[in-house]
Design a protein around this motif. Structure first.
Motif, PDB file in Angstrom:
ATOM      1  N   ALA A  27      46.078  47.694  40.345  1.00  0.00           N
ATOM      2  CA  ALA A  27      47.051  47.507  41.551  1.00  0.00           C
ATOM      3  C   ALA A  27      46.446  48.757  42.546  1.00  0.00           C
ATOM      4  O   ALA A  27      46.558  50.079  41.570  1.00  0.00           O
ATOM      5  CB  ALA A  27      48.374  47.844  42.310  1.00  0.00           C
ATOM      6  N   ASP A  28      45.185  49.092  43.645  1.00  0.00           N
ATOM      7  CA  ASP A  28      45.332  49.924  44.520  1.00  0.00           C
ATOM      8  C   ASP A  28      45.915  50.683  45.447  1.00  0.00           C
ATOM      9  O   ASP A  28      45.566  51.958  45.018  1.00  0.00           O
ATOM     10  CB  ASP A  28      44.339  49.389  45.800  1.00  0.00           C
ATOM     11  N   GLU A  29      47.631  50.361  45.458  1.00  0.00           N
ATOM     12  CA  GLU A  29      48.351  51.091  45.609  1.00  0.00           C
ATOM     13  C   GLU A  29      49.752  51.067  44.549  1.00  0.00           C
ATOM     14  O   GLU A  29      49.690  49.800  44.796  1.00  0.00           O
ATOM     15  CB  GLU A  29      48.695  51.218  47.115  1.00  0.00           C
ATOM     16  N   VAL A  30      49.943  51.722  44.986  1.00  0.00           N
ATOM     17  CA  VAL A  30      52.034  51.790  44.848  1.00  0.00           C
ATOM     18  C   VAL A  30      52.323  52.515  45.061  1.00  0.00           C
ATOM     19  O   VAL A  30      52.448  53.007  45.759  1.00  0.00           O
ATOM     20  CB  VAL A  30      52.416  52.040  43.078  1.00  0.00           C
ATOM     21  N   ILE A  31      53.498  51.434  45.999  1.00  0.00           N
ATOM     22  CA  ILE A  31      54.257  52.089  47.294  1.00  0.00           C
ATOM     23  C   ILE A  31      55.552  52.138  46.891  1.00  0.00           C
ATOM     24  O   ILE A  31      56.005  50.284  46.667  1.00  0.00           O
ATOM     25  CB  ILE A  31      53.972  51.861  48.567  1.00  0.00           C
TER      26      ILE A  31
END
Length: 272
Positions: A170-174
């Protein structure tokens, strides 16, 4: 010899994804089976709570159902919203409690702390399994230049994905920790998804959401995302209908359906 079947794997995304530049994926029920672990942790939490709690009516203490109760009150929602909805449905009133409380039964926050501890214990002992085909889907999305964000209204999502073997994809984990001490409204409100889209740096209209709960689907539609795909976390026509009514453009039974189906071409038969 009988007929021999040669498998031809096209590995192509379904056409409706080709115009997308970003994808927001549910970490708990699309990428992994964390939702099922949370359901088990909430069952242990409330089953223990009901042994300690003096109810206004005995009928209210029927055991927590890890399917019906979890998917009605908790799936895709924050723990705060889930506990409030579940307790209200049972006619049970507890004070909300302080922002940080030890595990226990005196407040909604203490129940959340208990579930956090149980969930962490389950993850430590058993890990969290990746959903079949989920990480292949992420790799395929990225090969098409589509940025990928993993989202969850829980906490500790990056660690959970690492244990499942997919954090680096994943490029981002929010998750809820992204918002710190700011007021945060989880799904069906859209801030979680909007934060993911902002971090990916893509237009909402060119972002797809791939989610597993009616609350998440509603949030994606409210966020104005271009394509909302729902994946039913377990076989249930009732759940599929709820996902449709929440506004999903597509409802699938597993993430592998987002990839073109494998073509099966029969080879000519020949004699032994």
């Amino acid at each position: 010899m009988g007929r021999v079947h040669a498998l031809v794997d096209s590995r192509a995304l379904i056409p409706r994804l080709h115009g997308m530049r970003g994808a927001v994926l549910d970490a708990d029920s699309v990428l992994t089976f964390a939702a099922h672990v949370h359901a088990a942790a909430w069952k242990r939490t409330f089953d223990t709570f009901f042994k300690e709690f003096i109810p206004p009516a005995p009928a209210l203490l029927r055991p927590f159902d890890p399917v019906a109760d979890y998917w009605r009150h908790f799936a895709g929602r924050t723990s705060t919203d889930g506990v409030a909805g579940f307790l209200d449905a049972r006619g049970i009133h507890l004070p909300p409690g302080q922002a940080v409380e030890p595990p226990g039964w005196s407040s909604a926050r203490s129940l959340q702390a208990f579930e956090d501890r149980v969930f962490a214990d389950y993850v430590d002992r058993y890990r969290v399994l990746a959903a079949p085909g989920a990480f292949r889907l992420v790799r395929e999305l990225r090969s098409y230049g589509i940025g990928v964000a993993a989202v969850s209204p829980a906490r500790g999502t990056a660690d959970m994905l690492s244990r499942a073997g997919g954090r680096a994809l994943a490029d981002e984990v929010i998750d809820i920790r992204f918002f710190g001490t700011r007021l945060f409204h989880g799904p069906p409100d859209p801030p979680l998804l909007l934060a993911a889209v902002e971090r990916l740096g893509v237009a909402r209209s060119r972002t797809t959401a791939i989610l597993g709960s009616p609350a998440g689907v509603t949030a994606a539609r409210r966020a104005g995302l271009g394509l909302v795909v729902a994946v039913a976390a377990y076989p249930s026509p009732a759940l599929e209908q709820k996902l449709v009514h929440a506004g999903a453009h597509l409802v699938l039974r597993n993430v592998r359906e987002l990839l073109a189906r494998t073509a099966v071409e029969p080879a000519p038969s020949r004699s032994a």
